[in-house]
Design a protein around this motif. Structure first.
Motif, mmCIF file in Angstrom:
data_model
loop_
_atom_site.group_PDB
_atom_site.id
_atom_site.type_symbol
_atom_site.label_atom_id
_atom_site.label_comp_id
_atom_site.label_asym_id
_atom_site.label_seq_id
_atom_site.Cartn_x
_atom_site.Cartn_y
_atom_site.Cartn_z
ATOM 1 N N PRO A 158 0.791 -1.295 -0.127
ATOM 2 C CA PRO A 158 -0.100 -0.052 0.036
ATOM 3 C C PRO A 158 0.847 1.059 -0.095
ATOM 4 O O PRO A 158 2.094 1.204 0.758
ATOM 5 C CB PRO A 158 -0.662 -0.139 1.289
ATOM 6 N N SER A 159 0.383 2.312 -0.595
ATOM 7 C CA SER A 159 1.082 3.403 -0.696
ATOM 8 C C SER A 159 0.029 4.702 -0.697
ATOM 9 O O SER A 159 -1.059 4.426 -1.069
ATOM 10 C CB SER A 159 1.817 3.451 -2.128
ATOM 11 N N PRO A 160 0.300 5.927 -0.437
ATOM 12 C CA PRO A 160 -0.518 7.134 -0.323
ATOM 13 C C PRO A 160 -0.877 7.460 -1.783
ATOM 14 O O PRO A 160 -1.871 7.980 -2.080
ATOM 15 C CB PRO A 160 0.123 8.056 0.180
ATOM 16 N N ARG A 161 -0.122 7.058 -2.506
ATOM 17 C CA ARG A 161 -0.439 7.294 -4.142
ATOM 18 C C ARG A 161 -0.680 6.037 -5.074
ATOM 19 O O ARG A 161 -0.100 5.035 -4.717
ATOM 20 C CB ARG A 161 0.709 8.177 -4.792
ATOM 21 N N ILE A 162 -1.685 5.940 -5.807
ATOM 22 C CA ILE A 162 -1.932 4.829 -6.575
ATOM 23 C C ILE A 162 -2.150 5.560 -8.253
ATOM 24 O O ILE A 162 -2.407 6.670 -8.470
ATOM 25 C CB ILE A 162 -3.267 4.002 -6.285
ATOM 26 N N ARG A 163 -1.764 4.664 -9.117
ATOM 27 C CA ARG A 163 -1.894 4.932 -10.600
ATOM 28 C C ARG A 163 -2.770 4.209 -11.254
ATOM 29 O O ARG A 163 -2.738 2.941 -11.134
ATOM 30 C CB ARG A 163 -0.621 4.870 -11.244
ATOM 31 N N VAL A 164 -3.782 4.886 -11.989
ATOM 32 C CA VAL A 164 -4.998 4.137 -12.349
ATOM 33 C C VAL A 164 -5.027 4.095 -13.849
ATOM 34 O O VAL A 164 -4.845 5.665 -14.571
ATOM 35 C CB VAL A 164 -6.092 4.594 -11.689
ATOM 36 N N ALA A 165 -5.551 3.364 -14.492
ATOM 37 C CA ALA A 165 -5.931 3.583 -16.094
ATOM 38 C C ALA A 165 -7.467 3.381 -16.321
ATOM 39 O O ALA A 165 -7.794 2.337 -15.875
ATOM 40 C CB ALA A 165 -4.956 2.288 -16.910
ATOM 41 N N ALA A 166 -7.842 4.389 -17.028
ATOM 42 C CA ALA A 166 -9.242 4.194 -17.182
ATOM 43 C C ALA A 166 -9.271 3.922 -18.956
ATOM 44 O O ALA A 166 -8.994 4.675 -19.669
ATOM 45 C CB ALA A 166 -10.034 5.578 -17.038
ATOM 46 N N VAL A 167 -9.877 2.666 -19.349
ATOM 47 C CA VAL A 167 -9.915 2.076 -20.510
ATOM 48 C C VAL A 167 -11.057 2.854 -21.295
ATOM 49 O O VAL A 167 -12.171 2.602 -20.904
ATOM 50 C CB VAL A 167 -9.932 0.690 -20.606
ATOM 51 N N GLN A 168 -10.931 3.545 -22.362
ATOM 52 C CA GLN A 168 -12.074 3.848 -23.463
ATOM 53 C C GLN A 168 -12.013 2.843 -24.505
ATOM 54 O O GLN A 168 -11.415 3.082 -25.403
ATOM 55 C CB GLN A 168 -11.709 5.251 -23.903
ATOM 56 N N MET A 169 -12.751 2.106 -24.514
ATOM 57 C CA MET A 169 -12.917 0.649 -25.231
ATOM 58 C C MET A 169 -14.115 0.893 -26.112
ATOM 59 O O MET A 169 -14.954 1.533 -26.181
ATOM 60 C CB MET A 169 -13.147 -0.623 -24.448
ATOM 61 N N LYS A 170 -13.687 0.436 -27.469
ATOM 62 C CA LYS A 170 -14.413 0.384 -28.766
ATOM 63 C C LYS A 170 -15.577 -0.809 -28.789
ATOM 64 O O LYS A 170 -14.768 -2.085 -28.574
ATOM 65 C CB LYS A 170 -13.992 0.810 -29.831
ATOM 66 N N LEU A 171 -16.837 -0.698 -28.937
ATOM 67 C CA LEU A 171 -17.611 -1.924 -28.850
ATOM 68 C C LEU A 171 -17.990 -2.420 -30.353
ATOM 69 O O LEU A 171 -18.080 -1.428 -31.285
ATOM 70 C CB LEU A 171 -19.015 -1.575 -28.190
ATOM 71 N N HIS A 172 -17.488 -3.707 -30.424
ATOM 72 C CA HIS A 172 -17.918 -4.160 -31.995
ATOM 73 C C HIS A 172 -17.968 -5.679 -31.875
ATOM 74 O O HIS A 172 -17.350 -6.357 -30.721
ATOM 75 C CB HIS A 172 -16.754 -3.759 -33.001
ATOM 76 N N LEU A 173 -18.793 -6.486 -32.666
ATOM 77 C CA LEU A 173 -18.537 -7.962 -32.712
ATOM 78 C C LEU A 173 -17.457 -8.506 -32.819
ATOM 79 O O LEU A 173 -16.759 -7.917 -34.057
ATOM 80 C CB LEU A 173 -19.814 -8.366 -33.715
ATOM 81 N N VAL A 174 -16.737 -9.462 -32.286
ATOM 82 C CA VAL A 174 -15.479 -9.964 -32.521
ATOM 83 C C VAL A 174 -15.836 -11.242 -33.437
ATOM 84 O O VAL A 174 -16.896 -11.760 -33.370
ATOM 85 C CB VAL A 174 -14.605 -10.147 -31.204
ATOM 86 N N LYS A 175 -14.622 -11.671 -33.972
ATOM 87 C CA LYS A 175 -14.633 -12.994 -34.855
ATOM 88 C C LYS A 175 -14.768 -14.100 -33.888
ATOM 89 O O LYS A 175 -15.180 -15.358 -34.245
ATOM 90 C CB LYS A 175 -13.752 -13.063 -35.718
ATOM 91 N N GLY A 176 -14.467 -14.046 -32.606
ATOM 92 C CA GLY A 176 -14.463 -15.111 -31.660
ATOM 93 C C GLY A 176 -13.625 -14.760 -30.297
ATOM 94 O O GLY A 176 -13.414 -13.576 -30.156
ATOM 95 N N ALA A 177 -13.379 -15.906 -29.573
ATOM 96 C CA ALA A 177 -12.772 -15.828 -28.537
ATOM 97 C C ALA A 177 -11.338 -15.211 -28.735
ATOM 98 O O ALA A 177 -10.773 -14.481 -27.917
ATOM 99 C CB ALA A 177 -12.376 -16.866 -27.564
ATOM 100 N N ARG A 178 -10.347 -15.502 -29.514
ATOM 101 C CA ARG A 178 -9.243 -15.240 -29.727
ATOM 102 C C ARG A 178 -8.949 -13.609 -30.151
ATOM 103 O O ARG A 178 -8.251 -13.053 -29.582
ATOM 104 C CB ARG A 178 -8.565 -15.734 -31.064
ATOM 105 N N GLU A 179 -9.943 -12.973 -30.792
ATOM 106 C CA GLU A 179 -10.044 -11.698 -31.237
ATOM 107 C C GLU A 179 -10.242 -10.822 -29.978
ATOM 108 O O GLU A 179 -9.728 -10.006 -29.486
ATOM 109 C CB GLU A 179 -10.930 -11.425 -32.361
ATOM 110 N N TYR A 180 -11.239 -11.476 -29.126
ATOM 111 C CA TYR A 180 -11.725 -10.704 -27.835
ATOM 112 C C TYR A 180 -10.431 -10.720 -26.850
ATOM 113 O O TYR A 180 -10.416 -9.517 -26.368
ATOM 114 C CB TYR A 180 -13.017 -11.292 -27.359
ATOM 115 N N VAL A 181 -10.032 -11.935 -26.652
ATOM 116 C CA VAL A 181 -9.051 -11.831 -25.553
ATOM 117 C C VAL A 181 -7.592 -11.157 -26.036
ATOM 118 O O VAL A 181 -6.952 -10.465 -25.410
ATOM 119 C CB VAL A 181 -8.670 -13.260 -25.411
#
Length: 361
Positions: free
Chosen positions: A44-67
């Motif tokens: 634990p630390s007084p400071r933490i670093r965070v990433a907010a992902v802005q993700m694009k939604l679309h149909l993938v071709k299957g599990a591989r593309e999604y993962v």
């Protein structure tokens, strides 16, 4: 159910089992050369670093593309020093592509696609239910493995999944750097479309004590109501995370009705991770961001960091300093008139529930 329908269902379920094998997901991630991050070794630390992902939604071709998509977004976040990676609401919806032939109908709405496939009488929630076991296997395995391999905390955003009570929920997962599940959160306030589709609501606001601090992680519409943040604050939250998928054209002042004022009212840090893109007749927009009380932000505008666009895939990374937050709270204490709340709020909520049950609202 006739024999023909029974056979079709069995074949469909067998098809989904093959397409969603946990071993397949693990193998896809195992092909990547991942050096485990030491970003969380300082906690634990007084400071933490965070990433907010802005993700694009679309149909993938299957599990591989999604993962591989999840892997790439996680990798970029970790390379920016993130100890916590936050994905947006509906981050599991890409996997609607598990339904054979749905990509041919993706130009219309979800309701139109379902009507063409199985008839108008079938609710959207039942279609999500049909693929829920497969989505769950891919979703849980992918995020758990990525958290463990990269050695970071991950909030998954959300997926539409069936829970043990057989109801369909918009549900979030929170994984630790050992890959273990820390907590889940069900969406408490649905938008009208989700209610129409047949999803159920959660009835609790989780607040979890971790080396990252005390975190709450309601979902999207939950931030529209001040009670959500007030409950989180009174349960000890320092950081409230809101994965969102706003189904509307982008308009700055409309977006300000949610997480931004809630952060200012409650004196907490905030993370907004947004889904973007055009998906089956719905437009998703939003600018992912890291927020703080006005006085704790560089430009006194409430934003520590913010996405450049409202419709493109981005990753927003920044730091939260809990010592500064706690010092700010001591200097500017919030005063709660709990006697007033006790006098009015329970009766008001009971009255509203009675009116709802009677169909008046």
């Amino acid at each position: 159910m006739g024999m023909k329908d029974w056979c079709k269902e069995k074949l469909f379920n067998s098809f989904l089992m093959i397409k969603s094998r946990p071993s397949l997901v693990s193998r896809i991630i195992g092909e990547k050369r991942i050096t485990r991050s030491d970003n969380c070794d300082r906690l634990p630390s007084p400071r933490i670093r965070v990433a907010a992902v802005q993700m694009k939604l679309h149909l993938v071709k299957g599990a591989r593309e999604y993962v591989e998509k999840l892997y790439e977004l996680t990798r970029r976040s970790v390379e920016e020093g993130a100890q916590l990676v936050v994905f947006p609401e509906y981050s599991g919806t890409h996997l609607l592509s598990l339904i054979p032939g749905i990509e041919k109908m993706a130009s219309g709405t979800i309701e139109e696609a379902i009507s063409q496939m199985v008839g108008e009488e079938v609710r959207v929630s039942e279609v999500f239910r049909s693929i829920s076991p497969a989505v769950k296997r891919i979703y849980e395995t992918a995020f758990s493995t990525l958290a463990r391999r990269f050695g970071v905390y991950i909030i998954t955003g959300s997926a539409i999944l069936e829970d043990d009570d057989k109801r369909m929920y918009n549900m979030l997962y929170f994984y630790g750097p050992d890959g273990r599940l820390i907590s889940r959160q069900k969406k408490v306030h649905l938008v009208q479309l989700e209610s129409k589709w047949g999803f159920a609501t959660g009835n609790d606001i989780q607040v979890v004590d971790t080396p990252l601090g005390r975190l709450a992680f309601p979902i999207c519409m939950d931030a529209t109501y001040f009670e959500t943040f007030r409950i989180a604050l009174l349960k000890g939250a320092d950081l409230v995370i809101i994965p969102s998928a706003n189904s509307e054209e982008y308009y700055f002042w409309r977006t300000m009705r949610g997480i931004w004022p809630r952060v200012q009212e409650s004196q907490v840090y905030g993370v907004g991770a947004n889904m973007v893109g055009h998906f089956m007749g719905i437009t998703f927009t939003g600018r992912s961001c890291l927020l703080a009380p006005l006085e704790l932000t560089p430009n006194q505008d409430g934003f520590i960091a913010r996405a450049k666009t409202f419709d493109s895939e981005e990753i927003v990374v920044g730091e939260f300093d809990y010592e500064r937050l706690h010092a700010f709270r001591r200097k500017n204490p919030l005063e709660f008139n709990e006697d007033l709340y006790a006098k009015y709020l329970p009766s008001l909520y009971e009255e509203a529930q009675a009116r709802r049950n009677a169909g008046e609202i």
